[in-house]
Design a protein around this motif. Structure first.
Motif, PDB file in Angstrom:
ATOM      1  N   ALA A 183     -52.585  77.191  24.568  1.00 46.30           N
ATOM      2  CA  ALA A 183     -53.674  77.128  23.612  1.00 46.30           C
ATOM      3  C   ALA A 183     -54.939  77.726  24.199  1.00 46.30           C
ATOM      4  O   ALA A 183     -55.087  77.823  25.414  1.00 46.30           O
ATOM      5  CB  ALA A 183     -53.937  75.687  23.205  1.00 46.30           C
ATOM      6  N   ASP A 241     -59.167  77.287  23.662  1.00 43.68           N
ATOM      7  CA  ASP A 241     -60.185  76.434  23.043  1.00 43.68           C
ATOM      8  C   ASP A 241     -61.413  77.285  22.732  1.00 43.68           C
ATOM      9  O   ASP A 241     -62.005  77.855  23.637  1.00 43.68           O
ATOM     10  CB  ASP A 241     -60.530  75.306  24.024  1.00 43.68           C
ATOM     11  CG  ASP A 241     -61.471  74.298  23.404  1.00 43.68           C
ATOM     12  OD1 ASP A 241     -61.843  74.499  22.237  1.00 43.68           O
ATOM     13  OD2 ASP A 241     -61.814  73.322  24.077  1.00 43.68           O
ATOM     14  N   GLU A 244     -60.081  70.011  15.391  1.00 44.20           N
ATOM     15  CA  GLU A 244     -60.343  69.052  16.450  1.00 44.20           C
ATOM     16  C   GLU A 244     -60.073  67.619  16.004  1.00 44.20           C
ATOM     17  O   GLU A 244     -59.575  66.806  16.772  1.00 44.20           O
ATOM     18  CB  GLU A 244     -61.801  69.174  16.908  1.00 44.20           C
ATOM     19  CG  GLU A 244     -62.088  68.311  18.108  1.00 44.20           C
ATOM     20  CD  GLU A 244     -63.555  68.291  18.465  1.00 44.20           C
ATOM     21  OE1 GLU A 244     -64.343  68.975  17.806  1.00 44.20           O
ATOM     22  OE2 GLU A 244     -63.893  67.574  19.406  1.00 44.20           O
ATOM     23  N   PHE A 257     -54.975  69.594  26.466  1.00 41.21           N
ATOM     24  CA  PHE A 257     -55.857  69.779  25.307  1.00 41.21           C
ATOM     25  C   PHE A 257     -55.843  68.585  24.352  1.00 41.21           C
ATOM     26  O   PHE A 257     -56.640  68.524  23.429  1.00 41.21           O
ATOM     27  CB  PHE A 257     -55.441  71.024  24.513  1.00 41.21           C
ATOM     28  CG  PHE A 257     -55.738  72.309  25.216  1.00 41.21           C
ATOM     29  CD1 PHE A 257     -56.981  72.890  25.124  1.00 41.21           C
ATOM     30  CD2 PHE A 257     -54.775  72.943  25.973  1.00 41.21           C
ATOM     31  CE1 PHE A 257     -57.264  74.073  25.764  1.00 41.21           C
ATOM     32  CE2 PHE A 257     -55.049  74.126  26.626  1.00 41.21           C
ATOM     33  CZ  PHE A 257     -56.303  74.690  26.523  1.00 41.21           C
ATOM     34  N   PRO A 274     -55.731  66.999  15.810  1.00 40.89           N
ATOM     35  CA  PRO A 274     -54.931  68.080  16.408  1.00 40.89           C
ATOM     36  C   PRO A 274     -53.448  67.742  16.435  1.00 40.89           C
ATOM     37  O   PRO A 274     -52.940  67.176  17.396  1.00 40.89           O
ATOM     38  CB  PRO A 274     -55.519  68.207  17.821  1.00 40.89           C
ATOM     39  CG  PRO A 274     -56.150  66.906  18.114  1.00 40.89           C
ATOM     40  CD  PRO A 274     -56.427  66.217  16.831  1.00 40.89           C
ATOM     41  N   ARG A 305     -61.090  74.660  16.065  1.00 36.29           N
ATOM     42  CA  ARG A 305     -61.430  74.832  17.458  1.00 36.29           C
ATOM     43  C   ARG A 305     -60.311  75.422  18.319  1.00 36.29           C
ATOM     44  O   ARG A 305     -60.539  76.313  19.134  1.00 36.29           O
ATOM     45  CB  ARG A 305     -61.813  73.455  17.956  1.00 36.29           C
ATOM     46  CG  ARG A 305     -61.932  73.316  19.402  1.00 36.29           C
ATOM     47  CD  ARG A 305     -62.388  71.921  19.733  1.00 36.29           C
ATOM     48  NE  ARG A 305     -62.491  71.829  21.163  1.00 36.29           N
ATOM     49  CZ  ARG A 305     -63.017  70.799  21.798  1.00 36.29           C
ATOM     50  NH1 ARG A 305     -63.471  69.786  21.115  1.00 36.29           N
ATOM     51  NH2 ARG A 305     -63.067  70.778  23.098  1.00 36.29           N
ATOM     52  N   PHE A 306     -59.096  74.921  18.155  1.00 38.24           N
ATOM     53  CA  PHE A 306     -57.993  75.365  19.018  1.00 38.24           C
ATOM     54  C   PHE A 306     -57.154  76.441  18.339  1.00 38.24           C
ATOM     55  O   PHE A 306     -56.923  76.387  17.139  1.00 38.24           O
ATOM     56  CB  PHE A 306     -57.062  74.202  19.348  1.00 38.24           C
ATOM     57  CG  PHE A 306     -57.734  73.064  20.042  1.00 38.24           C
ATOM     58  CD1 PHE A 306     -58.204  73.201  21.326  1.00 38.24           C
ATOM     59  CD2 PHE A 306     -57.892  71.841  19.400  1.00 38.24           C
ATOM     60  CE1 PHE A 306     -58.821  72.154  21.978  1.00 38.24           C
ATOM     61  CE2 PHE A 306     -58.506  70.792  20.039  1.00 38.24           C
ATOM     62  CZ  PHE A 306     -58.976  70.936  21.324  1.00 38.24           C
ATOM     63  N   HIS A 307     -56.692  77.384  19.125  1.00 33.57           N
ATOM     64  CA  HIS A 307     -55.628  78.272  18.676  1.00 33.57           C
ATOM     65  C   HIS A 307     -54.419  77.995  19.560  1.00 33.57           C
ATOM     66  O   HIS A 307     -54.489  78.201  20.765  1.00 33.57           O
ATOM     67  CB  HIS A 307     -56.027  79.740  18.830  1.00 33.57           C
ATOM     68  CG  HIS A 307     -56.989  80.223  17.796  1.00 33.57           C
ATOM     69  ND1 HIS A 307     -57.406  81.519  17.726  1.00 33.57           N
ATOM     70  CD2 HIS A 307     -57.601  79.570  16.780  1.00 33.57           C
ATOM     71  CE1 HIS A 307     -58.254  81.648  16.706  1.00 33.57           C
ATOM     72  NE2 HIS A 307     -58.382  80.480  16.128  1.00 33.57           N
ATOM     73  N   VAL A 308     -53.344  77.528  18.959  1.00 34.19           N
ATOM     74  CA  VAL A 308     -52.108  77.384  19.728  1.00 34.19           C
ATOM     75  C   VAL A 308     -51.379  78.718  19.670  1.00 34.19           C
ATOM     76  O   VAL A 308     -51.204  79.294  18.600  1.00 34.19           O
ATOM     77  CB  VAL A 308     -51.230  76.247  19.174  1.00 34.19           C
ATOM     78  CG1 VAL A 308     -49.964  76.119  19.976  1.00 34.19           C
ATOM     79  CG2 VAL A 308     -51.999  74.942  19.210  1.00 34.19           C
ATOM     80  N   ILE A 351     -53.515  68.017  22.181  1.00 41.72           N
ATOM     81  CA  ILE A 351     -52.877  68.399  20.926  1.00 41.72           C
ATOM     82  C   ILE A 351     -51.535  67.677  20.837  1.00 41.72           C
ATOM     83  O   ILE A 351     -50.714  67.785  21.745  1.00 41.72           O
ATOM     84  CB  ILE A 351     -52.665  69.932  20.863  1.00 41.72           C
ATOM     85  CG1 ILE A 351     -54.010  70.641  20.949  1.00 41.72           C
ATOM     86  CG2 ILE A 351     -51.935  70.314  19.599  1.00 41.72           C
ATOM     87  CD1 ILE A 351     -53.912  72.135  21.094  1.00 41.72           C
ATOM     88  N   ARG A 408     -60.653  81.534  28.678  1.00 44.89           N
ATOM     89  CA  ARG A 408     -59.420  80.840  28.996  1.00 44.89           C
ATOM     90  C   ARG A 408     -58.538  81.775  29.797  1.00 44.89           C
ATOM     91  O   ARG A 408     -58.341  82.929  29.392  1.00 44.89           O
ATOM     92  CB  ARG A 408     -58.698  80.438  27.707  1.00 44.89           C
ATOM     93  CG  ARG A 408     -57.318  79.856  27.915  1.00 44.89           C
ATOM     94  CD  ARG A 408     -57.353  78.347  27.956  1.00 44.89           C
ATOM     95  NE  ARG A 408     -56.005  77.792  27.999  1.00 44.89           N
ATOM     96  CZ  ARG A 408     -55.377  77.459  29.125  1.00 44.89           C
ATOM     97  NH1 ARG A 408     -55.942  77.645  30.290  1.00 44.89           N
ATOM     98  NH2 ARG A 408     -54.169  76.938  29.077  1.00 44.89           N
ATOM     99  N   ARG A 434     -60.061  71.217  27.894  1.00 42.23           N
ATOM    100  CA  ARG A 434     -61.001  71.371  26.785  1.00 42.23           C
ATOM    101  C   ARG A 434     -62.321  71.903  27.341  1.00 42.23           C
ATOM    102  O   ARG A 434     -62.714  71.542  28.452  1.00 42.23           O
ATOM    103  CB  ARG A 434     -61.236  70.022  26.105  1.00 42.23           C
ATOM    104  CG  ARG A 434     -60.069  69.579  25.278  1.00 42.23           C
ATOM    105  CD  ARG A 434     -60.425  68.379  24.461  1.00 42.23           C
ATOM    106  NE  ARG A 434     -59.327  68.039  23.561  1.00 42.23           N
ATOM    107  CZ  ARG A 434     -59.446  67.214  22.540  1.00 42.23           C
ATOM    108  NH1 ARG A 434     -60.594  66.634  22.300  1.00 42.23           N
ATOM    109  NH2 ARG A 434     -58.401  66.957  21.771  1.00 42.23           N
TER     110      ARG A 434
END
Lengths: 409, 170
Positions: free
Chosen positions: B57, B59, B91, B117, B94, B67-70, B119, A367, B142
Motif C-alpha cells: 500500500a 499512504d 481511512e 497500515f 479500511p 488515503r490509502f492505495h492498495v 488495513i 513510500r 502510516r
C-alpha cells in the motif's frame, strides 16, 4: 511502554491440527537462535514423533523499519538503507533501488557505468550463492564446504573493497551511474578471479554433486510444483528449479543484459537437489556474463552529466558558479522527484527484488516498498515441509536460501 | 502502453468501470474494493497473470482522499506483461476482501498490511501481526506515525531508562 504478554496456544489454535490440542502431537520451537535457521527465524513445529505435521514460521525478529526510515531521508541518503536490507547482496539492492529512482526521475546511465554495474552485481550473485552453498554444506555436516566457499567469497569482497572502499555495505552504485571509476587494478583482480573460480566450481561439484550422502539427503525432498510456486509468489532459482523459465535478466533486460550471451538454467524436478543444481549452474553463467562485460567494457564517463541529479566533480566546483550551486542544492535539499509512483524490479540471487517507489514532488520519497524475494519464498515453507522429518526440514529450509534481513526489512 | 496490454485493459475497463492512469509506460488501473477478488480472478484465469509480484500500500496522507492505495502488481510470465491494479481505501473504514483464495502469497502480504497500515482484510485465514511484536500499538508505516527512537542508556541516565524498560512479570 510495551507489556510482555504470556504466549499461549490460543493464538495458534487455528493453525495447528486438533491433535495438538489434546497433546497427542508436540509443539516445538525451533529458533529464533538456531544455527540452521540462517538468522533469527523462529519456526513453531507441530511434531508427530519425528514427522512435521505443521510448521508456522514466525518472522520479524530483525525488523528494523528500513522502509519507514527511507521515507525520512532524501533519495540519495535513503540508498544506504538498502545495503542493510539483504546483507548478502548489497550491490544488487543498490542497483534495484537506484534503478527505481532513475526510472522515477527519468535519468540516463552511461554505458561504462552500466557495464561496471553488471560486473559487480554478477560478482555479488556469486558471493551470495557461495555463502548459500557453504551454509548448506554446514547444515548437512559437510563442514569443509563452508571453508572453501568463504575462501572464494573473500576474493570477491576484496574486489569490492578495491572499487568502493567497503567490503559489504558498499553504496557504490549511485543514481546516474556509479560513485567513481574503477581503479586500474580492478580488471586484473577480476581476471584473476575468472581464471581460478571455474576450477573451484569443479571442486565443489566433486565434493557434493555426486556424493551419495549428499544425494541421499537432498533428492526428492520438499518438492514444489510450478503452480504452487507461482501462487505463493516464489521467484528466482527456486522457481526455475520447478520448471518455470523466468529470469528478469533475460525476459526484461536492464543495464544492457541483452548484449551478453548466457543461459538460464531450468530444471523440472522442483526438489532441494534441483535447487542446488540450478544455483551451481548459475555460478558458471554469471562467470560468462562477467567475462563478456569485462571484455567489452567501454570507455567514457561513469556518471550521467545531468547536474540536476548527479553532483559535479570537485574540479568543476572551483571554476564554475553553476557547478557550485548544483553541488550545494544536491547536498542540502537533494533532488526533486515527481508526484507519481513506479515499480521496477531486478533479478537478485534470491529472485525478483522489486521496488515500489512513490514520490511526492519533494526531495524525499513518499513510500519505498522493497518487494523482497525471501519473504515470499519463505511463505511457501509450510507447504514444503509437511510430512517430512525434522532433519529434512533443515535441508529444505537451507535450499530456500533465505536472508532474514531481506524478510524482516 | 504495451500493444498486448491494450485489449486486457479495455476488458477490465468495460467490465468493472476501472479508471486508467499511465506513467513512464506503466499502467495503473483503479478499481473499487468490492471488485478486487473478481478482477484478480479474471486476470489470473483468462489473461494468464500467474504471479502477484507485489501486494502493498501507499499512504497519501494528508494530500489525497481516500488515503490509502492498495497496490496489486501482477506479472504474466507466459506473456511477459505487467499490470498494476490499485484500490483506493478510506481511512475511516479500511477494509478489503481478502485475495488469499486467488493468490496464496496474499496471506503474508495482507498480514503485513494489517500490521503496517491497519488495513483489515475480511475473510483472512490468519489475521495476526507479522513483523512487529504482539501488543504493539499503532501502524508504523502510516504517514502520521512518528519516526521515533529509543534513547541510548549511558551511565548518567541508567536508572531513568531502566525504570521505563519492560521487565518480566513477577
Amino acid at each position: 511502554m510495551t507489556q510482555i504478554e504470556e504466549v499461549s496456544i490460543d493464538q495458534f489454535k487455528h493453525l495447528v491440527s486438533e491433535r495438538a490440542l489434546t497433546g497427542e502431537t508436540m509443539l516445538l520451537n525451533m529458533g529464533p537462535q538456531h544455527p540452521s535457521t540462517h538468522g533469527v527465524l523462529r519456526l513453531l513445529l507441530e511434531l508427530d514423533g519425528e514427522t512435521v505435521v505443521n510448521c508456522i514460521p514466525d518472522i520479524g525478529y530483525l525488523h528494523t523499519g528500513i522502509e519507514k526510515n527511507m521515507e525520512a531521508k532524501t533519495y540519495q541518503k535513503a540508498e544506504v538503507m538498502t545495503d542493510r536490507l539483504d546483507y548478502m547482496n548489497p550491490m544488487g539492492n543498490n542497483l534495484a533501488y537506484v534503478m527505481a529512482v532513475e526510472k522515477l526521475v527519468d535519468l540516463d546511465v552511461p554505458p561504462r557505468a552500466q557495464a561496471i554495474r553488471v560486473i559487480l552485481v554478477e560478482l555479488q550473485r556469486i558471493a551470495s550463492h557461495l555463502v548459500w552453498l557453504g551454509s548448506v554444506g554446514l547444515d548437512l555436516a559437510a563442514m569443509s564446504m563452508f571453508l572453501y566457499c568463504f575462501r572464494e567469497r573473500e576474493q570477491i569482497l576484496d574486489i569490492f573493497e578495491l572499487v568502493s572502499g567497503q567490503r559489504m555495505m558498499t553504496t557504490y552504485i549511485r543514481p546516474g551511474g556509479v560513485w567513481r571509476d574503477v581503479p586500474v587494478e580492478f580488471e586484473k583482480a577480476v581476471r584473476e578471479f575468472l581464471k581460478t573460480f571455474p576450477k573451484r566450481i569443479d571442486e565443489y561439484e566433486k565434493l557434493l554433486t555426486k556424493n551419495p550422502l549428499f544425494i541421499d539427503r537432498m533428492v526428492g525432498l520438499g518438492i514444489l510444483d510450478a503452480k504452487t510456486a507461482l501462487s505463493y509468489g516464489v521467484t528466482g532459482p527456486m522457481l526455475r528449479a520447478s520448471g518455470v523459465n523466468w529470469d528478469l535478466r533475460k525476459s526484461r533486460p536492464y543495464m544492457g543484459y541483452e548484449q551478453y550471451d548466457f543461459n538460464v538454467p531450468v530444471l523440472t524436478e522442483g526438489d532441494t537437489y534441483a535447487r542446488y543444481l540450478v544455483r551451481v549452474q548459475e555460478f558458471r553463467e554469471s562467470l560468462k556474463i562477467i567475462e563478456q562485460a569485462l571484455n567489452k567494457l567501454p570507455f567514457g564517463p561513469v556518471q550521467s552529466d545531468n547536474r540536476k541529479f548527479v553532483p559535479p566533480p570537485r574540479s568543476e566546483i572551483g571554476v564554475s558558479m553553476e557547478a557550485l550551486i548544483h553541488h550545494f542544492k544536491l547536498w542540502t535539499e537533494g533532488f526533486l522527484a515527481p508526484d507519481a509512483s513506479i515499480y521496477s524490479a531486478v533479478e537478485s540471487p534470491r529472485g525478483e527484488l522489486g521496488v515500489l517507489l512513490a514520490g511526492d514532488g519533494g526531495p524525499k520519497p513518499r513510500r519505498v516498498h522493497m518487494r523482497t524475494p525471501s519473504f515470499d519464498n519463505l511463505s511457501v515453507l509450510p507447504e514444503l515441509v509437511k510430512g517430512h522429518l525434522v532433519a529434512d526440514l533443515v535441508a529444505i529450509l537451507a535450499s530456500v536460501d533465505i536472508v532474514l534481513g531481506d524478510i524482516d526489512r | 502502453m504495451d500493444i498486448n496490454l491494450e485489449p486486457i485493459v479495455k476488458i477490465i475497463q468495460e467490465k468493472f468501470g476501472a479508471t486508467l492512469e499511465e506513467f513512464r509506460g506503466e499502467v495503473h488501473l483503479f478499481v473499487k474494493p468490492e471488485q478486487i477478488v473478481e478482477v484478480l480472478t479474471q486476470l489470473r484465469d483468462e489473461e494468464r497473470f500467474e504471479l502477484l509480484s507485489v501486494l502493498n500500500a501507499v499512504d497519501y496522507f494528508p494530500q489525497k482522499t481516500p488515503r490509502f492505495h492498495v497496490v496489486y502488481q501482477l506479472t504474466s510470465i507466459s506473456r511477459n506483461l505487467s499490470l498494476q491494479i490499485r484500490v483506493p481505501v478510506n481511512e475511516d473504514n479500511p477494509k478489503l476482501p481478502t485475495v488469499t483464495g486467488v493468490f496464496a502469497v496474499a496471506n503474508w502480504r495482507e498480514r503485513e498490511l494489517l500490521d503496517m497500515f491497519g488495513i483489515e482484510f475480511e475473510g483472512h485465514p490468519d489475521p495476526r501481526r507479522i513483523l512487529t511484536p504482539e501488543g504493539m500499538e499503532g501502524h508504523p508505516l502510516r504517514r502520521d506515525f512518528p519516526l521515533g527512537y529509543e534513547e541510548p542508556q549511558f551511565t548518567f541516565n541508567f536508572d531513568e531508562i531502566r525504570a521505563q524498560k519492560p521487565s518480566p512479570k513477577e
